[in-house]
Design a protein around this motif. Structure first.
Motif, PDB file in Angstrom:
ATOM      1  N   GLU A  77      37.989  -4.081 -15.528  1.00 14.60           N
ATOM      2  CA  GLU A  77      38.418  -3.349 -16.574  1.00 14.60           C
ATOM      3  C   GLU A  77      37.369  -2.998 -17.386  1.00 14.60           C
ATOM      4  O   GLU A  77      36.777  -3.939 -18.091  1.00 14.60           O
ATOM      5  CB  GLU A  77      39.801  -3.577 -17.295  1.00 14.60           C
ATOM      6  CG  GLU A  77      40.190  -2.767 -18.344  1.00 14.60           C
ATOM      7  CD  GLU A  77      41.454  -3.425 -18.905  1.00 14.60           C
ATOM      8  OE1 GLU A  77      41.903  -4.441 -18.472  1.00 14.60           O
ATOM      9  OE2 GLU A  77      42.070  -2.590 -19.801  1.00 14.60           O
ATOM     10  N   GLU A  89      43.995   3.891 -17.009  1.00 16.10           N
ATOM     11  CA  GLU A  89      45.052   3.099 -17.562  1.00 16.10           C
ATOM     12  C   GLU A  89      45.890   3.869 -18.953  1.00 16.10           C
ATOM     13  O   GLU A  89      44.889   4.229 -19.808  1.00 16.10           O
ATOM     14  CB  GLU A  89      44.719   1.587 -18.110  1.00 16.10           C
ATOM     15  CG  GLU A  89      44.183   0.754 -16.887  1.00 16.10           C
ATOM     16  CD  GLU A  89      43.897  -0.631 -17.258  1.00 16.10           C
ATOM     17  OE1 GLU A  89      44.195  -0.875 -18.648  1.00 16.10           O
ATOM     18  OE2 GLU A  89      43.449  -1.698 -16.593  1.00 16.10           O
ATOM     19  N   ASP A  94      49.676   0.373 -18.753  1.00 14.68           N
ATOM     20  CA  ASP A  94      49.039  -0.885 -19.459  1.00 14.68           C
ATOM     21  C   ASP A  94      50.098  -1.434 -20.407  1.00 14.68           C
ATOM     22  O   ASP A  94      51.195  -0.777 -21.050  1.00 14.68           O
ATOM     23  CB  ASP A  94      47.838  -0.318 -20.312  1.00 14.68           C
ATOM     24  CG  ASP A  94      46.966  -1.545 -20.374  1.00 14.68           C
ATOM     25  OD1 ASP A  94      47.461  -2.764 -20.294  1.00 14.68           O
ATOM     26  OD2 ASP A  94      45.889  -1.426 -21.213  1.00 14.68           O
TER      27      ASP A  94
HETATM   28 CA    CA Z   1      44.163  -1.835 -20.476  1.00 14.46          CA
END
Ligand code: CA
Ligand code: C2E
Ligand code: CA
Length: 553
Positions: A339, A429, A459
């Protein structure tokens, strides 16, 4: 022209005449010149707005000429010369004048010469109207509009005046328009506008911003009074009003801010205000929310820091960079993705974590530019990782204001084309703050992305009160369970039950589950029982830079 210093008596006379002229109102600037001494007094507002040296000036005509657009200079110059040469007894002209911020505005200037008992020119006085101010009025309510609002904030900043600013809005105004019609909606806006103006009165300014939002700016009222006034307003509209024979009740939201630091600008202040307003709307059911400068301690610099960060966005995103936190397969513990996480760094502030600026700036009109930079940087970084690890998926966080852009999906395809990163290795996300968006729009965007191969994750699942609702209505590929639910999982069997239920719910809707915040082996072992697809957390790795990520297996 005369260089003799003006005697005190004459100055007093100038002042009293000037004050008499000034009662015409705020939106017209006034000037008055004692022609014997070429000594003038000009409206304070004009002096600030155009950056003149002082309210009192010798040779004001020449000073003002410096601010006049080159193309209009000559006619202005000739006009003034005629007046001082006693060839004209007044002037009436239009020209463009440069404000302190560099913008030219159209002004109409009307002046007349007043003669003394013996017929000699004594005073030259008149008014200057700034036409850009006329467009600062909202035609529906007669209140000043958002240009006026920004102008007032800028003025407080410029003059270092401590000011309290509040934004008040009508909840679900779009529904009122839908149910009762646009015309009725307008009447509602007028009603609220009038009520506000009457109740704020001379203790502040009232403004209409976009849609159903209003603002109050005051130097006199305290935050406490602002809050109390809002409570009264709120209960008034809660009890209901009658408009054109229709009885309706209104729910309101309000955010406020105390401006005490002036090393900032109107746009940053507005972003902070909007943040407080959204908190009121999304989390506090309309309670008054005051923007706190910092969450932890009484350091007043937060608005100033945000101003610096905001400025970085306008300077090619200087100071921003990305770190990457690996995501691992829950069974094999192999890296299957990472991420991208944003950071901002400056000499003065060091490394600033995203939580202290993203929630506030994400609604800012500048944010989508930063968002695009994030996507571009992350996809071009991750391309190298993907070459080594073909199962790799890159996760990038989105803000609601990015999704709101009319051509957002196209922008993402353009970036992917430009960086050559494959769509089906990208996961976007989104968080619960997307509730601020129209649900149909959001659904549309998600469906378009998924049709093009891009995955979508929800998320921070569980942190807001509508998580389940979102999962039910929108097709997510992945649900990320927030780390707050797993923190005490080793000691607390209720937490375990909760997470297991979340995981069940997510898979019911066909989504994979990722759990964030895995910090220990114990947590991992427990969570492995719940059919979770992937893990992310300090146990595997903190966010690291792309070079370190490339070295990890
Ligand atoms: Ca995130
Ligand atoms: P998030 O998306 O939930 O990101 C995960 C956050 O949890 C990251 O904080 C990460 O460093 C932290 N974290 C990960 N594992 C652990 C752990 O085991 N223990 C603990 N205590 N923390 C862990 P970070 O980087 O400070 O990011 C905070 C939030 O800022 C993110 O939360 C996300 O909502 C937002 N954000 C970060 N980067 C971006 C971005 O590029 N765009 C947008 N729109 N938002 C971003
Ligand atoms: Ca998260």
């Amino acid at each position: 022209m005369s260089k003799i210093k003006i005697p005190l008596q004459r100055k007093k006379k100038l002042d009293s005449l000037f004050e008499a002229l000034s009662i015409t109102g705020d939106d017209i600037y006034v000037f008055l010149c004692d022609m014997n001494y070429d000594y003038s007094r000009w409206s304070k507002a004009l002096v600030h707005e155009f950056g003149l040296p002082s309210e009192y000036m010798e040779g004001a005509g020449a000073i003002w000429e410096e601010h006049i657009h080159p193309e209009d200079k000559k006619s202005y110059h000739d006009g003034i010369e005629d007046i001082f040469a006693h060839n004209a007894n007044g002037h009436d002209m239009q020209y463009r004048a440069r404000k302190v911020n560099g913008d030219y505005v159209v002004c109409t200037c009307r002046g007349i010469v007043i003669t003394d008992e013996s017929g000699n020119p004594e005073y030259f006085g008149g008014a200057i109207r700034n036409h850009s101010q006329e467009s600062q009025v909202d035609t529906l309510t007669g209140l000043r509009n958002q240009y006026g609002f920004f102008e007032s904030i800028s003025q407080s900043i410029r003059t270092h005046t401590e000011t309290k600013i509040g934004i008040i809005g009508v909840n679900k105004f779009a529904e009122i328009n839908e149910v009762y019609g646009y015309r009725f909606g307008n009447r509602v806006i007028q009603h609220v506008g009038r009520f506000l103006m009457e109740h704020v009165g001379s203790r502040g300014g009232t403004y209409r911003l976009d849609g159903s939002k209003f603002a109050v700016i005051t130097q006199i009222q305290s935050m406490k009074e602002l809050k109390e006034n809002y409570a009264r307003l709120r209960s008034y509209y809660r009890e209901g009003i009658e408009i054109d024979g229709t009885f309706i009740t209104l729910e309101l939201n309000a955010g406020a801010l105390e401006l005490r630091d002036f090393d900032t600008d109107d746009k940053t202040v507005y972003a902070c205000l909007n943040f407080a307003y959204d908190e009121s709307k999304l989390k506090k059911h309309g309670d008054f929310v005051a923007f706190k400068e910092t969450r932890d301690h009484d350091d007043r610099g937060r608005i100033v820091m945000l101003h610096n960060i905001r400025n970085s966005i306008t300077k090619d995103n200087k100071g921003f960079y990305l770190l990457y936190q690996p995501v691992v397969d829950a069974d094999t513990e192999k890296i299957i993705g990472a991420e991208a996480l944003l950071r901002w760094k400056s000499k003065k502030y060091g490394v600033v974590p995203p939580d202290s600026f993203i929630p506030i700036l994400e609604g800012d009109p500048l944010f989508p530019d930063l968002g695009e930079w994030i996507l571009k940087t992350a996809t071009s970084d991750a391309k190298k990782i993907l070459e080594k690890n073909p199962d790799f998926t890159l996760n990038v966080n989105l803000s609601y204001s990015q999704i709101e852009q009319p051509n957002f999906t196209d922008r993402v395809w353009d970036v992917l084309k430009e960086t050559g990163f494959p769509a089906d290795h990208l996961c976007l996300e989104i968080t619960e703050r997307c509730r601020l968006l129209d649900m149909d729009l959001l659904k549309n965007v998600i469906v378009t992305f998924r049709a093009g191969g891009v995955k979508i994750a929800l998320d921070d699942f569980g942190t807001g009160y509508s998580s389940i609702g979102l999962v039910k209505n929108l097709p997510f590929d992945t649900i990320k369970i927030d780390r707050s639910f797993v923190q005490r999982i080793e000691e607390d069997d209720k937490e375990r039950k909760l997470v297991s239920n979340f995981a069940d719910a997510a898979s019911t809707f066909g989504a994979r589950v990722c759990v964030e915040g895995i910090e220990t082996e114990g947590m991992r072992d427990i969570l492995r029982e719940y059919g979770i697809y992937s893990f992310q957390g300090y146990f595997y790795s903190k966010p690291i830079d792309i070079k370190e990520l490339a070295l990890m297996e």
